[in-house]
Write a protein that holds these residues in place. Sequence first.
Motif, PDB file in Angstrom:
ATOM      1  N   ARG A  29      98.697  45.876  69.899  1.00  0.00           N
ATOM      2  CA  ARG A  29      99.395  45.324  70.118  1.00  0.00           C
ATOM      3  C   ARG A  29      98.489  43.744  69.864  1.00  0.00           C
ATOM      4  O   ARG A  29      99.058  42.505  69.423  1.00  0.00           O
ATOM      5  N   ALA A  30      97.331  43.620  68.656  1.00  0.00           N
ATOM      6  CA  ALA A  30      96.821  43.035  67.379  1.00  0.00           C
ATOM      7  C   ALA A  30      97.726  42.887  66.784  1.00  0.00           C
ATOM      8  O   ALA A  30      98.775  41.848  66.271  1.00  0.00           O
ATOM      9  N   SER A  31      98.709  43.751  65.896  1.00  0.00           N
ATOM     10  CA  SER A  31      99.911  44.212  64.748  1.00  0.00           C
ATOM     11  C   SER A  31     100.989  43.320  65.727  1.00  0.00           C
ATOM     12  O   SER A  31     101.230  42.174  64.836  1.00  0.00           O
ATOM     13  N   LEU A  32     101.625  43.141  66.321  1.00  0.00           N
ATOM     14  CA  LEU A  32     102.791  42.197  66.836  1.00  0.00           C
ATOM     15  C   LEU A  32     102.079  41.217  67.098  1.00  0.00           C
ATOM     16  O   LEU A  32     102.801  40.356  67.014  1.00  0.00           O
ATOM     17  N   GLY A  42     103.157  35.729  65.032  1.00  0.00           N
ATOM     18  CA  GLY A  42     102.110  34.409  64.563  1.00  0.00           C
ATOM     19  C   GLY A  42     102.863  34.114  62.673  1.00  0.00           C
ATOM     20  O   GLY A  42     103.325  33.338  61.950  1.00  0.00           O
ATOM     21  N   GLY A  43     102.645  34.994  61.606  1.00  0.00           N
ATOM     22  CA  GLY A  43     103.505  35.586  60.482  1.00  0.00           C
ATOM     23  C   GLY A  43     104.647  35.004  60.616  1.00  0.00           C
ATOM     24  O   GLY A  43     105.082  33.901  59.686  1.00  0.00           O
ATOM     25  N   LEU A  44     105.511  35.035  60.997  1.00  0.00           N
ATOM     26  CA  LEU A  44     107.406  35.197  61.199  1.00  0.00           C
ATOM     27  C   LEU A  44     107.219  33.658  61.997  1.00  0.00           C
ATOM     28  O   LEU A  44     108.184  32.532  61.286  1.00  0.00           O
ATOM     29  N   ALA A  45     106.510  33.539  62.832  1.00  0.00           N
ATOM     30  CA  ALA A  45     105.977  31.491  63.516  1.00  0.00           C
ATOM     31  C   ALA A  45     105.893  30.900  62.309  1.00  0.00           C
ATOM     32  O   ALA A  45     106.555  29.564  61.930  1.00  0.00           O
ATOM     33  N   LEU A  46     104.642  31.101  61.474  1.00  0.00           N
ATOM     34  CA  LEU A  46     104.661  30.512  60.699  1.00  0.00           C
ATOM     35  C   LEU A  46     105.672  30.340  58.875  1.00  0.00           C
ATOM     36  O   LEU A  46     105.596  29.428  58.783  1.00  0.00           O
ATOM     37  N   LEU A  47     105.960  31.043  59.465  1.00  0.00           N
ATOM     38  CA  LEU A  47     107.559  31.659  57.623  1.00  0.00           C
ATOM     39  C   LEU A  47     108.284  30.299  58.156  1.00  0.00           C
ATOM     40  O   LEU A  47     109.001  29.703  57.400  1.00  0.00           O
ATOM     41  N   ILE A 106      98.348  41.578  56.437  1.00  0.00           N
ATOM     42  CA  ILE A 106      97.115  41.964  58.265  1.00  0.00           C
ATOM     43  C   ILE A 106      98.009  42.580  59.015  1.00  0.00           C
ATOM     44  O   ILE A 106      97.466  43.485  59.841  1.00  0.00           O
ATOM     45  N   CYS A 107      99.306  42.462  59.502  1.00  0.00           N
ATOM     46  CA  CYS A 107     100.226  42.990  60.302  1.00  0.00           C
ATOM     47  C   CYS A 107      99.797  44.560  60.591  1.00  0.00           C
ATOM     48  O   CYS A 107      99.414  45.427  61.185  1.00  0.00           O
ATOM     49  N   VAL A 108     100.503  44.327  58.870  1.00  0.00           N
ATOM     50  CA  VAL A 108     100.492  45.738  58.559  1.00  0.00           C
ATOM     51  C   VAL A 108      99.257  47.113  58.222  1.00  0.00           C
ATOM     52  O   VAL A 108      99.180  48.344  58.521  1.00  0.00           O
ATOM     53  N   CYS A 109      98.007  46.443  57.845  1.00  0.00           N
ATOM     54  CA  CYS A 109      97.226  46.801  57.465  1.00  0.00           C
ATOM     55  C   CYS A 109      96.569  47.448  58.934  1.00  0.00           C
ATOM     56  O   CYS A 109      96.188  48.405  59.247  1.00  0.00           O
TER      57      CYS A 109
END
Length: 110
Positions: free
Chosen positions: A32-35, A40-45, A63-66
């Motif tokens: 869930r945290a990764s999603l 959030g990352g895609l929205a910022l991009l 960080i999502c992948v980590c």
Amino acid sequence: MRTKPVPVNTREILALERTKLANERTLLAYIRASLYLLLGGLALLQLQEFKQIQWLGYVALVICVCFLAIGISRFILLKRRLYKWNKILFVDTLSDPTTENESVDSKENE
């Protein structure tokens, strides 16, 4: 009505089951945290007006992948440990007193 007696190590078996369920909940929390970090990352991009914080989107994706890798590795590690304990606890539970007596008798006959 119960036909077999309750195993002596019932508390340990139940604790093992609770630990398995907690392990699954923890994996789901990591996912869930990764999603959320992925979204959030895609929205910022996607923000065109804020090019100066676009690096933050890439950091969130890394960080999502980590998070996902750490969550899966911890799940697998604990699952293997629980499998070992499961074998130890259920060997004691499944041993039948009649087969134990037969094996002792067969050893004495040899």
